[in-house]
Design a protein around this motif. Structure first.
Motif, PDB file in Angstrom:
ATOM      1  N   SER A   2       0.828  -1.199   0.000  1.00 14.62           N
ATOM      2  CA  SER A   2       0.000   0.000   0.000  1.00 14.62           C
ATOM      3  C   SER A   2       0.864   1.251   0.000  1.00 14.62           C
ATOM      4  CB  SER A   2      -0.888   0.022   1.242  1.00 14.62           C
ATOM      5  OG  SER A   2      -1.803  -1.036   1.217  1.00 14.62           O
ATOM      6  N   SER A   3       0.351   2.285  -0.647  1.00 12.58           N
ATOM      7  CA  SER A   3       1.043   3.563  -0.645  1.00 12.58           C
ATOM      8  C   SER A   3       0.760   4.286   0.674  1.00 12.58           C
ATOM      9  CB  SER A   3       0.573   4.420  -1.819  1.00 12.58           C
ATOM     10  OG  SER A   3      -0.745   4.872  -1.591  1.00 12.58           O
ATOM     11  N   VAL A   4       1.537   5.304   0.951  1.00 11.68           N
ATOM     12  CA  VAL A   4       1.327   6.101   2.160  1.00 11.68           C
ATOM     13  C   VAL A   4      -0.083   6.698   2.139  1.00 11.68           C
ATOM     14  CG1 VAL A   4       2.092   8.126   3.460  1.00 11.68           C
ATOM     15  CG2 VAL A   4       3.779   6.606   2.454  1.00 11.68           C
ATOM     16  N   SER A   5      -0.524   7.142   0.988  1.00 12.56           N
ATOM     17  CA  SER A   5      -1.872   7.711   0.870  1.00 12.56           C
ATOM     18  C   SER A   5      -2.937   6.690   1.246  1.00 12.56           C
ATOM     19  CB  SER A   5      -2.117   8.224  -0.542  1.00 12.56           C
ATOM     20  OG  SER A   5      -1.269   9.307  -0.830  1.00 12.56           O
ATOM     21  N   GLU A   9      -5.497   7.010   4.406  1.00 12.37           N
ATOM     22  CA  GLU A   9      -6.943   6.905   4.171  1.00 12.37           C
ATOM     23  C   GLU A   9      -7.551   5.804   5.039  1.00 12.37           C
ATOM     24  OE1 GLU A   9     -10.100   6.099   0.539  1.00 12.37           O
ATOM     25  OE2 GLU A   9      -8.060   5.325   0.359  1.00 12.37           O
ATOM     26  N   GLN A  10      -6.935   4.633   5.059  1.00 15.96           N
ATOM     27  CA  GLN A  10      -7.448   3.512   5.857  1.00 15.96           C
ATOM     28  C   GLN A  10      -7.479   3.861   7.345  1.00 15.96           C
ATOM     29  OE1 GLN A  10      -4.850   0.318   4.665  1.00 15.96           O
ATOM     30  NE2 GLN A  10      -5.691   0.265   2.596  1.00 15.96           N
ATOM     31  N   LYS A  14     -10.890   4.100   9.523  1.00 13.29           N
ATOM     32  CA  LYS A  14     -10.994   3.252  10.718  1.00 13.29           C
ATOM     33  C   LYS A  14     -11.421   4.073  11.930  1.00 13.29           C
ATOM     34  CE  LYS A  14      -8.219   0.109  13.560  1.00 13.29           C
ATOM     35  NZ  LYS A  14      -8.120   0.779  14.834  1.00 13.29           N
ATOM     36  N   ILE A  15     -10.771   5.210  12.158  1.00 11.42           N
ATOM     37  CA  ILE A  15     -11.148   5.993  13.345  1.00 11.42           C
ATOM     38  C   ILE A  15     -12.526   6.644  13.168  1.00 11.42           C
ATOM     39  CG2 ILE A  15      -8.812   6.283  14.238  1.00 11.42           C
ATOM     40  CD1 ILE A  15      -8.758   9.117  13.175  1.00 11.42           C
ATOM     41  N   LEU A  16     -12.905   6.947  11.932  1.00  9.93           N
ATOM     42  CA  LEU A  16     -14.260   7.464  11.686  1.00  9.93           C
ATOM     43  C   LEU A  16     -15.303   6.410  12.050  1.00  9.93           C
ATOM     44  CD1 LEU A  16     -14.176   9.481   8.350  1.00  9.93           C
ATOM     45  CD2 LEU A  16     -15.409  10.139  10.406  1.00  9.93           C
ATOM     46  N   LYS A  17     -15.058   5.165  11.665  1.00  9.97           N
ATOM     47  CA  LYS A  17     -16.005   4.079  11.956  1.00  9.97           C
ATOM     48  C   LYS A  17     -16.099   3.804  13.450  1.00  9.97           C
ATOM     49  CE  LYS A  17     -15.876   1.704   7.540  1.00  9.97           C
ATOM     50  NZ  LYS A  17     -15.449   0.517   6.783  1.00  9.97           N
ATOM     51  N   TYR A  44      -3.396  16.108   0.350  1.00  8.51           N
ATOM     52  CA  TYR A  44      -3.732  15.340  -0.850  1.00  8.51           C
ATOM     53  C   TYR A  44      -4.740  14.238  -0.528  1.00  8.51           C
ATOM     54  CZ  TYR A  44      -3.403  11.891  -4.538  1.00  8.51           C
ATOM     55  OH  TYR A  44      -3.729  10.986  -5.507  1.00  8.51           O
ATOM     56  N   VAL A  45      -4.482  13.482   0.521  1.00  9.53           N
ATOM     57  CA  VAL A  45      -5.379  12.386   0.895  1.00  9.53           C
ATOM     58  C   VAL A  45      -6.767  12.930   1.226  1.00  9.53           C
ATOM     59  CG1 VAL A  45      -5.833  10.575   2.620  1.00  9.53           C
ATOM     60  CG2 VAL A  45      -3.531  10.876   1.681  1.00  9.53           C
ATOM     61  N   ILE A  46      -6.816  13.973   2.019  1.00 11.34           N
ATOM     62  CA  ILE A  46      -8.102  14.552   2.427  1.00 11.34           C
ATOM     63  C   ILE A  46      -8.875  15.068   1.206  1.00 11.34           C
ATOM     64  CG2 ILE A  46      -9.232  16.380   3.781  1.00 11.34           C
ATOM     65  CD1 ILE A  46      -7.911  14.253   5.555  1.00 11.34           C
ATOM     66  N   SER A  47      -8.191  15.802   0.329  1.00 17.33           N
ATOM     67  CA  SER A  47      -8.898  16.421  -0.798  1.00 17.33           C
ATOM     68  C   SER A  47      -9.316  15.429  -1.888  1.00 17.33           C
ATOM     69  CB  SER A  47      -8.047  17.537  -1.411  1.00 17.33           C
ATOM     70  OG  SER A  47      -6.879  17.000  -1.986  1.00 17.33           O
ATOM     71  N   THR A  48      -8.633  14.290  -1.985  1.00 19.00           N
ATOM     72  CA  THR A  48      -8.982  13.335  -3.048  1.00 19.00           C
ATOM     73  C   THR A  48      -9.784  12.141  -2.550  1.00 19.00           C
ATOM     74  OG1 THR A  48      -6.878  12.144  -2.809  1.00 19.00           O
ATOM     75  CG2 THR A  48      -6.968  13.932  -4.443  1.00 19.00           C
ATOM     76  N   ARG A  49      -9.675  11.813  -1.284  1.00 23.63           N
ATOM     77  CA  ARG A  49     -10.306  10.581  -0.799  1.00 23.63           C
ATOM     78  C   ARG A  49     -11.480  10.808   0.149  1.00 23.63           C
ATOM     79  NH1 ARG A  49      -5.747   6.194  -1.128  1.00 23.63           N
ATOM     80  NH2 ARG A  49      -4.495   7.154  -2.743  1.00 23.63           N
TER      81      ARG A  49
END
Length: 156
Positions: A2-5, A9-10, A14-17, A44-49
């Motif tokens: 997996s990439s850092v992004s 995201e994961q 996870k913490i949202l769930k 980047y992660v926040i704006s795209t995922r």
């Protein structure tokens, strides 16, 4: 691997769930330190995922006391959700926005994985071989029709 992004995201999902309210508040700098990356990677992660099409609302405040607040969108009434989706689709929709919406509808079990794959193919650039402005307009019409059909069938 997996990439850092993907890992960021994961972690956030996870913490949202795990949060009953469906809302988390994090600091960009703390996340960057935790994942040993630059703060722009977090942006980047926040704006795209974590987009509206994917079912998230993001607020951020920059600066020393800054934060990023991510909320999983939930609707108490089916009609409200339907109205929001149609408004979000609008008169034009990019392929990425449509694919994000399809992923969200699949995740929320409004459609099956198979239906999602078929619709993704139907709204692709390869199938809608038209000038961009016309393609985005046709794609939006298709997505409005899909959403209308899904919501009409849920009432049965």
């Amino acid at each position: 691997m997996s990439s850092v992004s993907d890992i960021i995201e994961q972690y956030l999902i996870k913490i949202l769930k795990e949060t009953p309210s469906g809302t988390i508040q994090v600091k960009r700098s703390e996340l960057a330190e935790l994942f040993q990356c630059v703060p722009s990677q977090i942006n980047y992660v926040i704006s795209t995922r974590f987009t509206v099409e994917k079912g998230y609302m993001v607020e951020s405040k920059r600066g020393g006391g800054g934060y990023i607040r991510i909320r999983k969108l939930r609707f108490s009434k089916q009609k409200n959700y339907y109205d929001v989706l149609l408004k979000m689709i609008g008169n034009r929709m990019t392929q990425q926005a449509a694919e994000d919406l399809i992923a969200r509808l699949t995740e929320e079990e409004w459609m099956t994985e198979r239906e999602g794959r078929m619709i993704k193919k139907l709204i692709s650039r390869e199938v809608l071989d038209l000038p961009v402005s016309l393609r985005d307009s046709v794609r939006a019409r298709i997505m409005r029709s899909v959403v209308t059909t899904l919501f009409a069938n849920k009432g049965e």
